[in-house]
Scaffold this active site. Sequence first.
Site, mmCIF file in Angstrom:
data_model
loop_
_atom_site.group_PDB
_atom_site.id
_atom_site.type_symbol
_atom_site.label_atom_id
_atom_site.label_comp_id
_atom_site.label_asym_id
_atom_site.label_seq_id
_atom_site.Cartn_x
_atom_site.Cartn_y
_atom_site.Cartn_z
ATOM 1 N N HIS A 156 25.885 43.798 50.852
ATOM 2 C CA HIS A 156 27.216 43.875 50.255
ATOM 3 C C HIS A 156 27.189 44.637 48.937
ATOM 4 O O HIS A 156 26.129 44.849 48.331
ATOM 5 C CB HIS A 156 27.770 42.468 50.003
ATOM 6 C CG HIS A 156 27.170 41.786 48.806
ATOM 7 N ND1 HIS A 156 27.704 41.883 47.551
ATOM 8 C CD2 HIS A 156 26.064 41.000 48.678
ATOM 9 C CE1 HIS A 156 26.969 41.184 46.690
ATOM 10 N NE2 HIS A 156 25.961 40.635 47.348
ATOM 11 N N CYS A 157 28.385 45.041 48.478
ATOM 12 C CA CYS A 157 28.580 45.550 47.116
ATOM 13 C C CYS A 157 29.690 44.719 46.489
ATOM 14 O O CYS A 157 29.629 43.479 46.544
ATOM 15 C CB CYS A 157 28.847 47.052 47.108
ATOM 16 S SG CYS A 157 30.151 47.619 48.212
ATOM 17 N N THR A 158 30.709 45.327 45.920
ATOM 18 C CA THR A 158 31.799 44.551 45.335
ATOM 19 C C THR A 158 32.886 44.284 46.358
ATOM 20 O O THR A 158 33.100 43.149 46.780
ATOM 21 C CB THR A 158 32.375 45.265 44.095
ATOM 22 O OG1 THR A 158 31.359 45.325 43.080
ATOM 23 C CG2 THR A 158 33.555 44.498 43.531
ATOM 24 N N THR A 164 28.356 49.661 50.649
ATOM 25 C CA THR A 164 28.103 48.915 51.885
ATOM 26 C C THR A 164 28.431 49.761 53.103
ATOM 27 O O THR A 164 27.704 49.734 54.109
ATOM 28 C CB THR A 164 28.950 47.629 51.879
ATOM 29 O OG1 THR A 164 28.546 46.821 50.759
ATOM 30 C CG2 THR A 164 28.775 46.838 53.155
#
Length: 266
Positions: A156-158, A164
């Site tokens: 994941h990222c934000t 992602t």
Amino acid sequence: MPAIPAVTVANLRDLGGLPLGEGRSVRPGRVFRSGQLDRFDPSDAVVAGLGIRTVVDFRTEGERAERPDHLPDGGRLIVADVLADQLATSGLPPAARLKTLLTNPVLAEQVLGGGRAQEAFARTYRAFVSTDSARAAYRAFLTELGDPHAGPLLFHCTAGKDRTGWAATILLSLLGADDDTVMTEYLSVNTAVRQAFAPMIEGFTAQGGDPELALALIGVVPEYLAAALDEVAVRHGSMEKYVREGLGVPDEVTDVIRERLTVYAA
């Protein structure tokens, strides 16, 4: 590829079931993508039931400090900061400034108005391919997937759309997904991301912000992914060479990834 209806994790989805051609598909229950895990609650039965053992976090140091991940029971964290080099040389890109920009329409217009949002995201996507920190991050991601004894992994990222999204593109391309499948999977996050950011978009427009600019910030479009794919073609010629030469992932690791994550129709 509908989102998994988790209560405390946004934009959560299983790559399993995506078609790979020749009667093959991605093995379900092995690799998941999502937005950040700062709101994850171990009592969220949907997420707990996935049995996630490794979480790969593509966010910057600042993002992690502001909203640290909450891990599933028994999970371990791999930090893989994609944007560290870009941050050091060019400042924080829009992919890591979504909430700041969406709460300040004046700043957003100054920085990214007049089509500059699309240009900024294209530069960021090219940096996913070209910078040392991004190469190290995506190498770490594939190395974890290439461990024959690994359990289910979530990356994941934000928002779970850009850093992602490129990770998912790399993986699906290695597994043999065609261009249409890769692009469809990439774009499929738009509905979930817009739902997750709906209150911020409403606040942004209520303050006089341009709704088209808001959508450019929180969504993905084919041109963003095309920029990264073009960078791969120019620098390496193919995704295989990018993974082998650009990321430094040995063929033996790629072979394990394909074996672990591919299933054949009965």
